[in-house]
Enzyme design. Structure first.
Site, PDB file in Angstrom:
ATOM      1  N   HIS A   1      -8.337   8.733  -2.859  1.00 14.37           N
ATOM      2  CA  HIS A   1      -8.890   7.394  -2.693  1.00 14.37           C
ATOM      3  C   HIS A   1     -10.407   7.358  -2.622  1.00 14.37           C
ATOM      4  O   HIS A   1     -10.998   6.288  -2.716  1.00 14.37           O
ATOM      5  CB  HIS A   1      -8.326   6.734  -1.435  1.00 14.37           C
ATOM      6  CG  HIS A   1      -8.276   7.641  -0.239  1.00 14.37           C
ATOM      7  ND1 HIS A   1      -9.409   8.139   0.363  1.00 14.37           N
ATOM      8  CD2 HIS A   1      -7.229   8.141   0.460  1.00 14.37           C
ATOM      9  CE1 HIS A   1      -9.060   8.903   1.385  1.00 14.37           C
ATOM     10  NE2 HIS A   1      -7.749   8.924   1.472  1.00 14.37           N
TER      11      HIS A   1
ATOM     12  N   ASP B   1      -5.337  -0.837  -6.734  1.00 13.40           N
ATOM     13  CA  ASP B   1      -3.893  -0.713  -6.913  1.00 13.40           C
ATOM     14  C   ASP B   1      -3.179  -2.036  -6.641  1.00 13.40           C
ATOM     15  O   ASP B   1      -2.171  -2.355  -7.277  1.00 13.40           O
ATOM     16  CB  ASP B   1      -3.351   0.371  -5.977  1.00 13.40           C
ATOM     17  CG  ASP B   1      -3.723   1.773  -6.438  1.00 13.40           C
ATOM     18  OD1 ASP B   1      -4.381   1.887  -7.483  1.00 13.40           O
ATOM     19  OD2 ASP B   1      -3.374   2.748  -5.750  1.00 13.40           O
TER      20      ASP B   1
ATOM     21  N   ASP C   1      -1.376  -2.984  -0.720  1.00 14.69           N
ATOM     22  CA  ASP C   1      -1.371  -1.527  -0.864  1.00 14.69           C
ATOM     23  C   ASP C   1      -2.213  -0.936   0.253  1.00 14.69           C
ATOM     24  O   ASP C   1      -3.179  -1.551   0.709  1.00 14.69           O
ATOM     25  CB  ASP C   1      -1.933  -1.094  -2.223  1.00 14.69           C
ATOM     26  CG  ASP C   1      -1.883   0.418  -2.410  1.00 14.69           C
ATOM     27  OD1 ASP C   1      -0.776   0.942  -2.615  1.00 14.69           O
ATOM     28  OD2 ASP C   1      -2.946   1.060  -2.337  1.00 14.69           O
TER      29      ASP C   1
ATOM     30  N   GLU D   1      -4.129   2.780   1.744  1.00 11.18           N
ATOM     31  CA  GLU D   1      -4.563   4.158   1.553  1.00 11.18           C
ATOM     32  C   GLU D   1      -4.565   4.826   2.917  1.00 11.18           C
ATOM     33  O   GLU D   1      -4.951   4.217   3.917  1.00 11.18           O
ATOM     34  CB  GLU D   1      -5.947   4.224   0.915  1.00 11.18           C
ATOM     35  CG  GLU D   1      -6.037   3.591  -0.460  1.00 11.18           C
ATOM     36  CD  GLU D   1      -5.172   4.271  -1.502  1.00 11.18           C
ATOM     37  OE1 GLU D   1      -4.858   5.475  -1.314  1.00 11.18           O
ATOM     38  OE2 GLU D   1      -4.795   3.621  -2.487  1.00 11.18           O
TER      39      GLU D   1
ATOM     40  N   HIS E   1      -6.189   4.245  -7.174  1.00 14.30           N
ATOM     41  CA  HIS E   1      -6.171   4.935  -5.881  1.00 14.30           C
ATOM     42  C   HIS E   1      -7.186   4.346  -4.902  1.00 14.30           C
ATOM     43  O   HIS E   1      -7.606   5.013  -3.966  1.00 14.30           O
ATOM     44  CB  HIS E   1      -6.397   6.435  -6.046  1.00 14.30           C
ATOM     45  CG  HIS E   1      -5.275   7.124  -6.771  1.00 14.30           C
ATOM     46  ND1 HIS E   1      -4.008   7.245  -6.238  1.00 14.30           N
ATOM     47  CD2 HIS E   1      -5.225   7.706  -7.991  1.00 14.30           C
ATOM     48  CE1 HIS E   1      -3.227   7.884  -7.108  1.00 14.30           C
ATOM     49  NE2 HIS E   1      -3.947   8.169  -8.169  1.00 14.30           N
TER      50      HIS E   1
END
Length: 710
Positions: free
Chosen positions: A564, A659, A513, A515, A654
């Protein structure tokens, strides 16, 4: 100018003017008749006298009925304002011309009296409440077994209780306004305060994160106390002081020291003695014994030695010092320790400590760990000459690995053992050694060479924290990221028959994942964090994770920070994307890349392939599309909803790693459902899930078209 002086001057001026006008008028208008006496002088004198009398009467009336009452009103008003007495009244002459003004002043005075009466009543009630609360607070403080100290930023005492006197045992040195550094060891106190201030400056809002435990002694190095510090905010975003609670643990530590001494004796010294005994028994020979007797005796000695050795091992394991409660430990955030470590190493400016990845929480005594880290880093610097040491934390099933990496040779076992016997820490800790500090945390370090990166690694396996590693923020639900699809980024591997035929339960996957600063990679948004975890044979390997924070080279919009939590300060000094992506590619290898709404993350990765010199041509799976394949378009396929539906615990929502771990657990559950539906291979799943994505895309387009015609 005073009103009386002003009025007198005006009356005098008007009088003189009228007299002059009267004299001029008499001489100018009234001429003398022929043959008669000139009487203009007498007329002028009489007229002037009349003017003077009239003006005197005017002045006297103003003074009597207006100026004098006005001055009295002013004096009485000032008296009421300046005096705390509310009983003063306004006394005026019997006759005056300021009745309205006097009534207004009287009303104002009564209003002031009423306001003062109400204020005094409120103050009395508030004082009574404060006195009651003070009495409660004094009762609570005096009844506490723990000592309580409240200090300002200059370490001056603002409050203490009776238990603090009893614990510290030096009442002559305890007094309001005196320095607390005269009472307890300053090293532990200043270190804990610095660590909490670092946490405060990082924007932490949870009250529990602004307190920290520590271990200290008296200023004369006598006794040992378990303390806890909490910051005091002045309400304007500034730290004005701190509160410390102290508990005497000298007796507990003495018992623990005895236990550690027994442990060392049993697990080290006696084990060597038993080993020697076993060797002697094996070589035992006696000239008068027959061969049968010698054999029987040797067997007995050997068996008893083995039994004793097993007993010692069991006893050592039973009293191992890494058992919970052996030393007062608490959750510690590694980033705080590294900042404090940098401050301690300020005398070595050529030595640079860099924390990479997302810092994790560990379980231990903060100051002892800091002292151990400092001792190890200084030894590494002296032994290898390394000036740049990278610190990284990794998750395992039961431990948190703290890895220190540097360019140079690894530390040999013999050299590392010699380090363990070195003193570590201040005098207040009884001359502890490095081995004592590490054993207190159940830590056995080892060093090895990493052939892939040509670096040496010193690994410290530390205890996992009691708190979750990734605490979900207490905030309002955040909207999901927009879902869009670029199918060119999701490679269709159904034509690769060798890979497409691979069973789902044999796939090696890397769930990841990212951000970002925003949602538009073509518009200049950048990746600021990337994390991954490996999933093998439908098992999430939490010990094999990748987690990096990235400097995007641009500011992070506040709207993105809300998602985040990463700020410009967090990413400043972190490596750029061109350095991190090759590392992530090396971590992922040729495994299947898995993400939720994978097209979103893959689009950002693809945008940086050229600048970073890597290509992510891995096969890709999207948990969002897999969920659509299983449950259809009507369901909510957001990550939050799916985790709730499949009972996946989410920590650190987040955040890239939070995540990632949630998506990995979700993937395992989706694989189970897919196999139950009859999807056995990777090719079958990718083909079917791409079809579902196409149907979803067309359905959204049709819905938008229909809404346009509505």
């Amino acid at each position: 100018m005073q009103p009386r002086t002003f009025v007198s001057a005006m009356v005098l001026f008007v009088t003189m003017a009228l007299c002059a006008i009267t004299i001029i008028a008499v001489y100018g208008v009234a001429g003398a008749a022929e043959g008669s006496d000139d009487n203009r002088a007498a007329l002028a004198t009489a007229a002037t006298s009349a003017v003077l009398v009239c003006m005197f009467l005017v002045w006297w009336s103003l003074e009597r009925y207006m100026l004098r009452p006005q001055r009295r009103l002013a004096r009485n008003a000032r008296a009421r304002v300046e005096s705390r007495s509310t009983e003063n009244s306004i006394a005026l002459p019997a006759s005056h011309a300021v009745a309205d003004l006097a009534e207004a002043f009287e009303e104002l005075g009564n209003a002031l009296k009423q306001a003062r009466d109400e204020s005094e009543a409120v103050a009395k009630r508030a004082t009574a409440e404060v006195d009651e609360q003070k009495a409660w607070l004094e009762t609570i403080l005096q009844g506490l077994r723990e000592g309580v100290l409240v200090c300002n930023r200059q370490h001056r005492l603002l409050l203490y209780n009776r238990s603090a006197l009893n614990i510290l045992g030096n009442p002559e040195s305890i007094g309001l306004g005196r320095s607390v550094l005269e009472l307890i060891s300053g090293a532990a106190l200043k270190h804990t305060l610095a660590r909490l201030e670092h946490r405060y400056e990082s924007g932490v809002s949870a009250p529990g994160d602004l307190t920290a435990p520590f271990v200290c002694s008296r200023a004369n190095a006598q006794g040992l106390f378990h303390g806890r510090m909490a910051l005091i905010d002045d309400g304007h975003g500034r730290i004005s002081g701190y509160l410390v609670t102290l508990e005497d643990i000298s007796a507990q530590v003495n018992r623990m020291a005895q236990r550690e001494a027994v442990y060392r004796a049993l697990s080290r010294d006696l084990r060597g003695v038993v080993a020697n005994l076993r060797a002697a028994a094996e070589a035992l020979g006696h000239p008068d014994m027959s061969a049968a007797e010698r054999s029987s005796f040797d067997r007995v000695v050997l068996d008893e030695s083995n039994r004793l050795s097993r007993y010692i091992d069991e006893l050592a394991e039973h009293i191992s010092p890494d058992e919970a409660g052996a030393w007062p430990l608490a959750d510690v955030y590694l980033a705080d320790l590294i900042r404090c470590l940098e401050e301690r190493l300020a005398d070595t400016p050529d030595l640079q400590i860099t924390l990479v990845g997302q810092p994790l929480w560990i379980y231990g005594d903060s100051l002892t760990l800091l002292q151990a880290l400092e001792c190890l880093v200084r030894n590494i610097h002296a032994q290898s000459g390394a000036t740049k040491i990278v610190v990284e934390t990794l998750l395992s099933d039961r431990r948190v690995y703290v890895d220190m990496r540097w360019r140079g040779p690894a530390i040999s076992a013999a050299e590392l053992n010699s380090w363990l016997e070195q003193p570590c820490g201040e005098v207040s800790f009884g001359g502890q050694r490095l081995v004592d500090a590490l054993e207190r945390h159940g830590c056995e370090p080892w060093s090895h060479a990493d052939e892939r990166s040509a670096e040496a690694v010193l690994r410290l396996p530390l205890l996992a924290p009691e708190r979750p590693q990734f605490q979900a923020p207490d905030s309002a639900p955040l909207p999901a990221r927009p879902e869009f699809y670029d199918f060119k980024l999701i490679h269709d591997l159904s034509t690769d028959h060798q890979f497409a035929s691979r069973p789902l339960n044999q796939l090696r996957c890397v769930v990841f994942d990212c951000e970002m600063t925003g949602l538009d990679p073509d518009g200049g948004d950048e990746i600021i964090s990337i994390a991954g975890v490996r999933v093998v044979n439908r098992r999430v390997l939490t010990g094999e994770t990748f987690n990096r924070i990235i400097d995007p080279g641009r500011s992070i919009p506040p709207a993105s920070v809300r998602f985040h939590g990463l700020t410009d300060e967090d990413v400043r000094g972190q490596p750029p994307i061109e350095q991190v992506l090759p590392e992530f590619k090396q971590f992922a290898g040729d495994d299947v890349l898995v993400a939720h709404n994978a097209a979103f993350d893959m689009k950002f990765l693809a945008a940086k392939e050229k600048s970073s010199g890597v290509r992510f041509d891995n096969p890709v799976l999207d948990t969002l599309l897999l969920s659509v394949l299983l449950d259809g378009e009507e369901e909510d396929h957001s990550l939050d909803n799916l985790c709730q539906r499949y009972s996946v615990t989410m920590s650190g929502r987040h955040t890239a790693l939070g995540d990632t771990l949630a998506t990995a657990e979700l993937l395992v559950r989706l694989f189970e459902r897919l196999e139950a539906r009859g999807y056995k291979t990777f090719g079958e799943v990718t083909k079917a899930s791409h079809m579902a994505a196409e149907l979803r895309h067309r359905s959204a387009a049709v819905s938008a078209q229909q809404s346009g015609f509505a």
